[in-house]
Scaffold this active site. Structure first.
Site, PDB file in Angstrom:
ATOM      1  N   HIS A  91       0.846  -1.160   0.057  1.00 49.82           N
ATOM      2  CA  HIS A  91       0.010   0.112  -0.015  1.00 49.82           C
ATOM      3  C   HIS A  91       0.837   1.327   0.099  1.00 49.82           C
ATOM      4  O   HIS A  91       2.162   1.213  -0.136  1.00 49.82           O
ATOM      5  CB  HIS A  91      -1.116   0.111   1.113  1.00 49.82           C
ATOM      6  CG  HIS A  91      -0.244  -0.227   2.466  1.00 49.82           C
ATOM      7  ND1 HIS A  91       0.593   0.622   3.035  1.00 49.82           N
ATOM      8  CD2 HIS A  91      -0.345  -1.186   3.356  1.00 49.82           C
ATOM      9  CE1 HIS A  91       1.215   0.084   4.315  1.00 49.82           C
ATOM     10  NE2 HIS A  91       0.752  -1.154   4.252  1.00 49.82           N
TER      11      HIS A  91
ATOM     12  N   HIS B 144       4.182   1.281   2.221  1.00 51.38           N
ATOM     13  CA  HIS B 144       5.362   0.609   1.628  1.00 51.38           C
ATOM     14  C   HIS B 144       6.081   1.631   0.480  1.00 51.38           C
ATOM     15  O   HIS B 144       7.038   1.515   0.449  1.00 51.38           O
ATOM     16  CB  HIS B 144       4.987  -0.787   1.086  1.00 51.38           C
ATOM     17  CG  HIS B 144       4.479  -1.585   1.861  1.00 51.38           C
ATOM     18  ND1 HIS B 144       2.916  -1.985   2.007  1.00 51.38           N
ATOM     19  CD2 HIS B 144       4.756  -2.288   3.029  1.00 51.38           C
ATOM     20  CE1 HIS B 144       2.576  -3.033   2.760  1.00 51.38           C
ATOM     21  NE2 HIS B 144       3.918  -3.172   3.857  1.00 51.38           N
TER      22      HIS B 144
ATOM     23  N   GLY C 228       9.352   1.567   8.410  1.00 52.17           N
ATOM     24  CA  GLY C 228       8.375   2.408   8.746  1.00 52.17           C
ATOM     25  C   GLY C 228       8.112   2.534  10.062  1.00 52.17           C
ATOM     26  O   GLY C 228       8.250   1.713  11.140  1.00 52.17           O
TER      27      GLY C 228
ATOM     28  N   ASP D  65       5.575   0.766  12.495  1.00 48.32           N
ATOM     29  CA  ASP D  65       5.952  -0.445  13.439  1.00 48.32           C
ATOM     30  C   ASP D  65       7.170   0.019  14.350  1.00 48.32           C
ATOM     31  O   ASP D  65       8.294  -0.085  14.039  1.00 48.32           O
ATOM     32  CB  ASP D  65       6.341  -1.659  12.799  1.00 48.32           C
ATOM     33  CG  ASP D  65       5.279  -2.171  11.713  1.00 48.32           C
ATOM     34  OD1 ASP D  65       4.540  -3.006  12.238  1.00 48.32           O
ATOM     35  OD2 ASP D  65       5.072  -1.874  10.659  1.00 48.32           O
TER      36      ASP D  65
ATOM     37  N   GLN E 233       9.727  -2.395  16.175  1.00 48.49           N
ATOM     38  CA  GLN E 233      10.332  -3.234  15.303  1.00 48.49           C
ATOM     39  C   GLN E 233      11.558  -2.189  14.809  1.00 48.49           C
ATOM     40  O   GLN E 233      12.490  -2.790  14.646  1.00 48.49           O
ATOM     41  CB  GLN E 233       9.605  -3.444  14.169  1.00 48.49           C
ATOM     42  CG  GLN E 233      10.328  -4.058  13.125  1.00 48.49           C
ATOM     43  CD  GLN E 233       9.188  -4.559  11.613  1.00 48.49           C
ATOM     44  OE1 GLN E 233       8.748  -5.490  11.822  1.00 48.49           O
ATOM     45  NE2 GLN E 233       9.116  -3.735  10.572  1.00 48.49           N
TER      46      GLN E 233
ATOM     47  N   ARG F 231      -3.186  -5.273   6.814  1.00 50.81           N
ATOM     48  CA  ARG F 231      -4.394  -6.187   7.387  1.00 50.81           C
ATOM     49  C   ARG F 231      -5.604  -5.281   7.400  1.00 50.81           C
ATOM     50  O   ARG F 231      -6.686  -5.913   7.584  1.00 50.81           O
ATOM     51  CB  ARG F 231      -3.857  -6.527   8.911  1.00 50.81           C
ATOM     52  CG  ARG F 231      -2.963  -7.363   9.000  1.00 50.81           C
ATOM     53  CD  ARG F 231      -2.823  -7.895  10.479  1.00 50.81           C
ATOM     54  NE  ARG F 231      -1.779  -8.917  10.787  1.00 50.81           N
ATOM     55  CZ  ARG F 231      -0.444  -8.535  10.792  1.00 50.81           C
ATOM     56  NH1 ARG F 231      -0.038  -7.261  10.697  1.00 50.81           N
ATOM     57  NH2 ARG F 231       0.383  -9.782  10.936  1.00 50.81           N
TER      58      ARG F 231
HETATM   59  P1  AMP Z   1       5.012  -5.237   6.458  1.00 49.51           P
HETATM   60  O1  AMP Z   1       4.842  -5.576   4.967  1.00 49.51           O
HETATM   61  O2  AMP Z   1       3.767  -4.925   7.337  1.00 49.51           O
HETATM   62  O3  AMP Z   1       6.101  -5.979   7.207  1.00 49.51           O
HETATM   63  O4  AMP Z   1       5.873  -3.771   6.414  1.00 49.51           O
HETATM   64  C1  AMP Z   1       6.970  -3.385   5.504  1.00 49.51           C
HETATM   65  C2  AMP Z   1       7.369  -2.087   6.022  1.00 49.51           C
HETATM   66  O5  AMP Z   1       6.645  -1.224   5.657  1.00 49.51           O
HETATM   67  C3  AMP Z   1       7.870  -1.938   7.556  1.00 49.51           C
HETATM   68  O6  AMP Z   1       9.148  -1.320   7.657  1.00 49.51           O
HETATM   69  C4  AMP Z   1       6.614  -1.152   7.911  1.00 49.51           C
HETATM   70  O7  AMP Z   1       6.734  -0.423   9.258  1.00 49.51           O
HETATM   71  C5  AMP Z   1       6.278  -0.363   6.816  1.00 49.51           C
HETATM   72  N1  AMP Z   1       4.875   0.308   6.844  1.00 49.51           N
HETATM   73  C6  AMP Z   1       3.904  -0.450   6.972  1.00 49.51           C
HETATM   74  N2  AMP Z   1       2.846   0.141   6.864  1.00 49.51           N
HETATM   75  C7  AMP Z   1       3.193   1.622   7.089  1.00 49.51           C
HETATM   76  C8  AMP Z   1       2.538   2.911   7.046  1.00 49.51           C
HETATM   77  N3  AMP Z   1       1.319   2.945   7.008  1.00 49.51           N
HETATM   78  N4  AMP Z   1       3.528   3.938   6.875  1.00 49.51           N
HETATM   79  C9  AMP Z   1       4.474   3.887   6.854  1.00 49.51           C
HETATM   80  N5  AMP Z   1       5.552   2.592   6.659  1.00 49.51           N
HETATM   81  C10 AMP Z   1       4.776   1.620   6.768  1.00 49.51           C
END
Ligand code: AMP
Length: 279
Positions: A35, A38, A148, A151, A154, A188
């Site tokens: 989205h 990312h 991001g 998280d 993380q 999600r």
């Molecule tokens: P994920 O695919 O959920 O593991 O996220 C991959 C990366 O994208 C991680 O570093 C997340 O923190 C970041 N991320 C997910 N959602 C967002 C958001 N809404 N804004 C900024 N970064 C994000």
């Protein structure tokens, strides 16, 4: 041109060739179902690095709930098209046995910052994250890693990991991208019902109001209790936690001289949403 690569054997020579010409290499680790959040990381990577690799890997080791792993959305074709539109050089999509081949036995475990909050609610989660992130850094040999603030814990775990192990990579923490009502974008979110989606923004607005109250001098505990009540009243099934913590160590903190962060996890429509803001 955006290339899709699935093996380390193919990725390595390409990255070596880039580096031989002095190109800075960025990596954006993701689990796909991409989205705008990312994509903002990928754009930042492109702005700062000559080459950007986005990884898509739904890491089984960081799921403590098998049902969550099974239901995790997978949209590879659309993901690759989106990454191509922002000019990512390589989409690295390894299969689980490329990342964890037969005999794999190593775990990277970051103490302290991994333990509270998400670490307590999701046992083993951050060991899974730290292990896969270490591997992805090794596989991609990237100079800069984009994560991001969505998280937040993380991000602190990864910063600690890189510092403690002297990994030759610079971590860049990027702003949380939100929907118009404040809901933090998340893969999600598609699992929310229309009714759930309509109230989901309350998590962010309740946190924002509590942070404002705390900055105005209200007692931390009262402000947090009010936020939890608002979230429950909006229709969330459960508030797992809303906590005010030291922004770096994630330990409880009433030291107003150090940066603090308010972090929350709550369930809506059987979906676990997390968010956090500075205080
Ligand atoms: P994920 O695919 O959920 O593991 O996220 C991959 C990366 O994208 C991680 O570093 C997340 O923190 C970041 N991320 C997910 N959602 C967002 C958001 N809404 N804004 C900024 N970064 C994000």
């Amino acid at each position: 041109m955006t290339q899709v690569i699935r093996t380390v054997a193919e990725l390595r020579p390409l990255v070596r060739a880039w580096k031989a010409t002095g190109d800075l290499v960025g990596v954006v680790p993701t689990m796909g179902a991409l989205h705008e959040g990312h994509l903002s990381l990928a754009r930042r990577g492109k702005a700062e690095c000559a080459r950007v690799i986005t990884t898509i890997f739904v890491n089984p080791k960081q799921f403590n709930n098998p049902d969550d792993l099974k239901k995790y959305p997978r949209t590879e074709e659309a993901d690759v098209a989106l990454l191509a539109s922002v000019g990512v050089d390589v989409v690295f999509i390894p299969q689980p046995d490329e990342v964890y081949p037969e005999g794999f036995i190593t775990t990277v475990s970051v103490g302290g910052v991994s333990e509270p909050l998400e670490g307590r609610m999701r046992p083993g989660h951050f060991d899974g994250v730290a292990t896969v992130v270490t591997k992805l850094f090794g596989m991609t040999m990237a100079d800069q890693g984009y994560f991001g603030q969505k998280d937040w814990q993380q991000l602190q775990v990864v910063l600690r990991l890189v510092r403690d192990l002297n990994l030759p990579i610079t971590i860049v923490g990027c702003e949380t991208i939100r929907e118009a009502d404040g809901l933090a974008m998340s893969s999600r979110n598609v699992r929310l019902t229309p009714q759930g989606r309509a109230v989901a923004g309350v998590l962010y607005s309740a946190l924002t109001a509590a942070a404002q109250d705390i900055r105005a001098g209200h007692a931390d505990r009262m402000a947090i209790r009010e936020a939890a009540e608002k979230v429950r009243a909006a229709g969330f099934e459960r508030v797992e936690y809303i906590e005010l913590r030291d922004a770096e160590t994630l330990m409880p903190s009433d030291d107003v001289r150090r940066p603090r962060r308010m972090l929350a996890a709550a369930w809506l429509d059987g979906v676990r949403l997390i968010d956090n803001i500075p205080v």
